[in-house]
Scaffold this active site. Structure first.
Site, mmCIF file in Angstrom:
data_model
loop_
_atom_site.group_PDB
_atom_site.id
_atom_site.type_symbol
_atom_site.label_atom_id
_atom_site.label_comp_id
_atom_site.label_asym_id
_atom_site.label_seq_id
_atom_site.Cartn_x
_atom_site.Cartn_y
_atom_site.Cartn_z
ATOM 1 N N GLU A 159 18.906 -32.574 22.263
ATOM 2 C CA GLU A 159 19.557 -34.439 23.300
ATOM 3 C C GLU A 159 21.251 -35.190 23.445
ATOM 4 O O GLU A 159 21.065 -36.253 23.121
ATOM 5 C CB GLU A 159 18.370 -35.583 23.654
ATOM 6 N N GLU A 200 7.582 -29.594 23.222
ATOM 7 C CA GLU A 200 6.902 -30.795 23.810
ATOM 8 C C GLU A 200 6.380 -31.296 24.749
ATOM 9 O O GLU A 200 6.942 -31.540 25.546
ATOM 10 C CB GLU A 200 8.637 -31.318 23.032
HETATM 11 C C1 XIL Z 1 8.458 -38.505 18.777
HETATM 12 C C2 XIL Z 1 7.567 -38.914 17.926
HETATM 13 O O1 XIL Z 1 6.257 -38.166 18.741
HETATM 14 C C3 XIL Z 1 7.166 -39.702 17.627
HETATM 15 O O2 XIL Z 1 5.897 -39.851 16.723
HETATM 16 C C4 XIL Z 1 8.086 -41.306 16.543
HETATM 17 O O3 XIL Z 1 7.853 -42.100 16.912
HETATM 18 C C5 XIL Z 1 9.894 -40.704 17.997
HETATM 19 O O4 XIL Z 1 9.568 -39.471 18.470
HETATM 20 N N1 XIL Z 1 11.725 -35.914 22.240
HETATM 21 C C6 XIL Z 1 12.000 -35.217 21.165
HETATM 22 C C7 XIL Z 1 11.007 -35.580 19.857
HETATM 23 O O5 XIL Z 1 12.828 -35.035 20.631
HETATM 24 O O6 XIL Z 1 11.828 -35.833 18.391
HETATM 25 C C8 XIL Z 1 9.950 -37.135 20.744
HETATM 26 O O7 XIL Z 1 9.287 -37.801 19.148
HETATM 27 C C9 XIL Z 1 9.652 -37.178 21.449
HETATM 28 C C10 XIL Z 1 10.901 -37.016 22.505
#
Ligand code: XIL
Length: 322
Positions: free
Chosen positions: A130, A235
């Site tokens: 990101e 994701e």
């Molecule tokens: C999220 C996790 O799922 C949560 O448990 C944590 O509190 C915050 O991060 N993008 C990403 C992930 O790259 O690392 C994130 O994961 C969600 C958004």
């Protein structure tokens, strides 16, 4: 009946989920379902800085080691998430007002320690996560402040020194935010021209209140593949706005899950990862602003581990591959 994992393996596909360490530790059903249904995993949080590097001179590999061991025992691949990000960093990193050179040294040292610890175990790393914001500009972070844009290149070069894992840039919104996509495309294209060792891009697929078409998914995949990059789906979750959702929410979601998988698979994507196992495990339920606003059933398994219709659709879409 064959599991998702069996179907995926018969087509040389890797299908994964993120794994939450605490849930994994406490809940045998969670563990069993993961090893039965998936052949790849991504630790959800425990490879992030605040967990693995809690003090300047202290690394804590224990939790991530357990997940990696679990993956090994169950013949699952591991994706490492993530080495350089603006979030979930430990407090000490922001507290001391380090000089720029020191920040660079800390970043490189972190990458070296973590990547070499998991060398041979982690198959792919999200090296930078990101780096571009919603205005399609480089995102403010301790890294950008200290090193300028070069932190990205430095991170990839450092990671490549210490492992043979594939190295990825990972980001969200690239499928539906065209400006951001252009920016990331330009960024990666320039880095590749300079010979920076980047193997691929992870398209985060948080389809939360925004549901791009198959065509948008395909176009995005092709655009990055044209740079010579491997594209992975990372994701994935699918959530609709509460209230706005039609009554036939589940049907809509099921159909959409199929479309997404088809779009990725048709374009030769071989690694596809969901962001959570059961609906009750989803980060959306606890993430500020998301929890109130979006439906709480974004994943393939219901809260008791029951297989939802979306699960069957995903399996079928993989089966269609020859
Ligand atoms: C999220 C996790 O799922 C949560 O448990 C944590 O509190 C915050 O991060 N993008 C990403 C992930 O790259 O690392 C994130 O994961 C969600 C958004």
């Amino acid at each position: 009946m064959s599991s998702l994992r069996e179907i995926a393996e018969s087509r040389s596909i890797s299908v994964g989920t993120c794994v939450n360490y605490s849930t994994w530790k406490d809940d045998g059903d969670y563990r069993n379902l993961i090893s039965e249904e998936f052949n790849m995993l991504t630790p959800e949080n425990c490879l992030k800085w605040s967990f693995i590097h809690p003090e300047k001179e202290e690394f804590d590999f224990e939790k991530a080691d357990e997940l990696v061991e679990f993956a090994r025992e169950n013949e699952m691949g591991v994706t490492g998430h993530t080495l350089v990000w603006h979030m979930q960093n430990p407090e000490w990193l922001g507290e001391e007002n380090f000089e720029s050179e020191e920040v660079e040294r800390i970043m490189k040292n972190h990458i070296m320690e973590v990547v070499s610890h998991y060398s041979g175990e982690v198959e792919a790393w999200d090296v930078v996560n990101e780096a571009v914001n919603d205005e399609a500009e480089l995102r403010e972070s301790i890294w950008l402040k200290a090193m300028g844009e070069e932190y990205i290149e430095k991170a990839f070069r450092e990671a490549s020194k210490h492992c043979d894992a594939k190295l990825f840039y990972n980001d969200y919104g690239l499928i539906y935010d065209t400006e951001k996509r252009e920016k990331v495309h330009q960024l990666l294209s320039d880095l590749l021209d300079k010979g920076v060792p980047i193997d691929g891009i992870g398209l985060q697929s948080h389809f939360i209140g925004v549901h791009p078409t198959s065509e948008e998914i395909s176009n995005t995949i092709e655009k990055f593949q044209d740079l010579g990059l491997e594209v992975r789906m990372t994701e994935l979750d699918v959530a609709y706005e509460k209230g706005k959702a039609p009554e036939k929410l589940e049907e809509k979601q099921t159909e959409y899950y199929r479309k997404i998988f088809q779009a990725y698979l048709e374009n030769g994507v071989k690694h596809l990862c969901l962001w959570g196992l059961r609906d009750s495990d989803s980060w959306i339920n606890t993430f500020q602003d998301y929890d109130e606003k979006y439906s709480d059933r974004p994943l393939l398994f219901g809260e008791n581990g029951d297989r939802k219709k979306s699960y069957e659709e995903v399996k079928d879409s993989i089966k269609e591959l020859n």
